[in-house]
Write an enzyme that holds these catalytic residues in place. Structure first.
Site, mmCIF file in Angstrom:
data_model
loop_
_atom_site.group_PDB
_atom_site.id
_atom_site.type_symbol
_atom_site.label_atom_id
_atom_site.label_comp_id
_atom_site.label_asym_id
_atom_site.label_seq_id
_atom_site.Cartn_x
_atom_site.Cartn_y
_atom_site.Cartn_z
ATOM 1 N N ASP A 176 -27.732 5.197 25.727
ATOM 2 C CA ASP A 176 -27.680 6.526 25.122
ATOM 3 C C ASP A 176 -28.900 6.643 24.202
ATOM 4 O OD1 ASP A 176 -27.319 8.703 23.519
ATOM 5 O OD2 ASP A 176 -25.218 8.307 23.043
ATOM 6 N N LYS A 195 -32.767 17.498 20.061
ATOM 7 C CA LYS A 195 -32.961 16.549 18.950
ATOM 8 C C LYS A 195 -34.409 16.110 18.854
ATOM 9 C CE LYS A 195 -28.284 14.674 19.381
ATOM 10 N NZ LYS A 195 -27.526 15.123 18.208
ATOM 11 N N CYS A 251 -18.761 12.357 15.134
ATOM 12 C CA CYS A 251 -18.315 12.089 16.511
ATOM 13 C C CYS A 251 -18.350 10.592 16.805
ATOM 14 C CB CYS A 251 -19.163 12.843 17.528
ATOM 15 S SG CYS A 251 -19.143 14.605 17.304
ATOM 16 N N HIS A 258 -21.433 7.211 19.812
ATOM 17 C CA HIS A 258 -21.042 8.616 19.693
ATOM 18 C C HIS A 258 -19.956 8.854 20.742
ATOM 19 C CE1 HIS A 258 -21.458 12.981 20.329
ATOM 20 N NE2 HIS A 258 -22.092 13.043 19.183
ATOM 21 N N GLN A 297 -30.587 9.446 20.007
ATOM 22 C CA GLN A 297 -31.246 9.291 18.698
ATOM 23 C C GLN A 297 -32.523 8.465 18.803
ATOM 24 O OE1 GLN A 297 -30.368 10.950 16.060
ATOM 25 N NE2 GLN A 297 -28.356 11.641 16.689
#
Ligand code: PMP
Length: 413
Positions: free
Chosen positions: A197, A223, A363, A121, A200
């Site tokens: 990261d 999220k 993104c 991302h 997700q």
């Protein structure tokens, strides 16, 4: 059918879009919120709200206690200590904090090598790329060689001998849904600072950074059923102790004179200014909701929905689906219908069927270029993305599949 409990907890699920029950398949962008989280916000604002860490009055003490208990709960969730949990506004700020602070403290220097995957991302790509221009460190890319942006183990191993100072990589791609073998990163890069990261991954799987040996882990609460404006950066204590703060101001200092300042201890050194108190406290309710549901059952349910969606979508001719298309794909199905722009697909799904999917480049423009290379259609540099979370059902998947078939049919008339 959705269990009555879930249905009652998420009032948005009762919404109608053009007379159709909403089918919310955009949880990778942000999830719906359960009543418990929204109720907590109201309750906190009316009964426990004051600024934190400053005043000695009862309300301030109550607010500070709830705030710090929330940090402790996140620390426990990640198997870390509370000093290693920094509250930020989201994943984007968490990653920017790590990059800028590593640079300012001289841990990341000119000529060092930073490895970034091309699955990222922009939040985990642009800061590394842009600051390499300004600060002169080298940047190299981990390129996915597999099916439509799939990262294979060899793609990582290829870089093993380069001895990068930093490796920045996602735990789960927000475009293809590929779950990266994060447990292998430390073996492949034994001496590097690893930043994961988790935007997700963490909503689906509570990986513990210390257990898998990553130094930084960033994720966003919005999220995973929580409010917007809250992120967590886990950072290894030994590293963060050496790091210069990202933002300067109130709360992050120890002493201020006309000559210089000394900094507060961890984690406050990285939390300048009044934090997003109420949203942070309400995030605890989101975490509790997921823990009570059980991360294993969250994972299993989403796994089933993903595999069902992949299987059914693959049967529709003229639909190109991205990512590995196997058990590595979790929670996300990105696709294009040949000859129809994804914005048109998404618009019709919304208007005719009440289905909310995301369309665009997500993104992740570097990854879009890689998808384009393998695409058999006139790739529009964007995709439609259906993403699942705990409140979705098999019925939702069926409605999506039928919707996509209809869109295709209408356009071929
Ligand atoms: N990384 C990934 C993998 C994401 O999916 C997102 C959100 N789409 C982000 C980072 C950025 O998160 P936020 O906008 O909450 O800062």
């Amino acid at each position: 059918m959705l269990s009555t409990g879930l249905y009652e907890d998420f009032p948005t699920l009762k919404m109608k879009i053009n007379g159709k029950r909403i089918v919310y398949l955009d949880s990778a962008a942000t999830t719906l919120k359960p009543k418990q989280v929204v109720k907590k916000l109201e309750e906190f604002y009316y009964n426990s709200y004051a600024n934190v860490h400053r005043a000695v009055h009862t309300l301030a003490v109550r607010a500070t206690t709830e705030f710090e208990e929330t940090r402790e709960e996140f620390a426990e969730f990640l198997g870390a200590s509370p000093e290693e949990i920094i509250f930020t506004s989201g994943t984007t700020m968490a990653i920017n904090l790590a990059v800028v602070s590593l640079l300012r403290s001289g841990i990341l220097k000119e000529d060092d090598l930073v490895l970034v995957s091309l699955l990222e991302h922009h939040a985990n790509f642009v800061p590394w790329l842009r600051l390499s221009k300004l600060h002169g460190y080298r940047i190299d890319f981990i390129r996915p060689s597999g099916r439509f942006g799939t990262l294979e183990m060899d793609d990582l191993l290829k870089h093993r001998d380069k001895n990068p100072k930093v490796v920045a990589i996602t735990g789960l791609s927000n475009v293809t849904g590929q779950r990266i073998p994060v447990e292998e990163l430390r073996n492949v890069f034994p001496n590097s600072i690893i930043l994961l990261d988790g935007a997700q991954l963490i909503p689906h799987e509570p990986v513990k950074p210390k257990e898998i040996g990553v130094d930084f882990l960033a994720f966003s609460l919005h999220k995973m059923l929580g409010p917007t404006g809250v992120g967590v950066l886990y950072g290894k204590r030994e590293l963060m102790e050496q790091m210069e703060p990202f933002l300067y101001g109130g709360e992050m200092i120890d002493r201020v004179s006309l000559e210089d300042v000394t900094f507060n201890e961890l984690p406050y050194k990285f939390e300048a200014g009044t934090p997003n108190i109420a949203d942070i406290v309400a995030s605890r309710e989101a975490l509790r909701y997921l823990k009570e549901t059980g991360f294993d059952s969250v994972h299993e349910k989403i796994e089933q929905l993903t595999q069902m969606a992949l299987k059914e979508m693959m049967k529709i001719g003229g639909v190109e689906i991205y990512g590995p298309l196997d058990e590595r794909q979790h929670g996300i199905v990105s696709f294009n219908v040949k000859g129809i722009h994804p914005h048109d697909v998404a618009h019709i799904l919304d208007q005719e069927f009440g289905i909310a999917v995301r369309s665009g480049h997500h993104c992740a423009q570097p990854l879009m270029s890689i998808l384009k290379e393998q695409s058999q259609i006139d790739f529009p540099n964007s995709t439609c993305r259906a993403s699942f979370y705990i409140y979705n059902t098999e019925e939702d998947v069926k409605i999506l599949v039928e919707g996509v078939k209809k869109v295709k049919e209408w356009f071929s008339r």
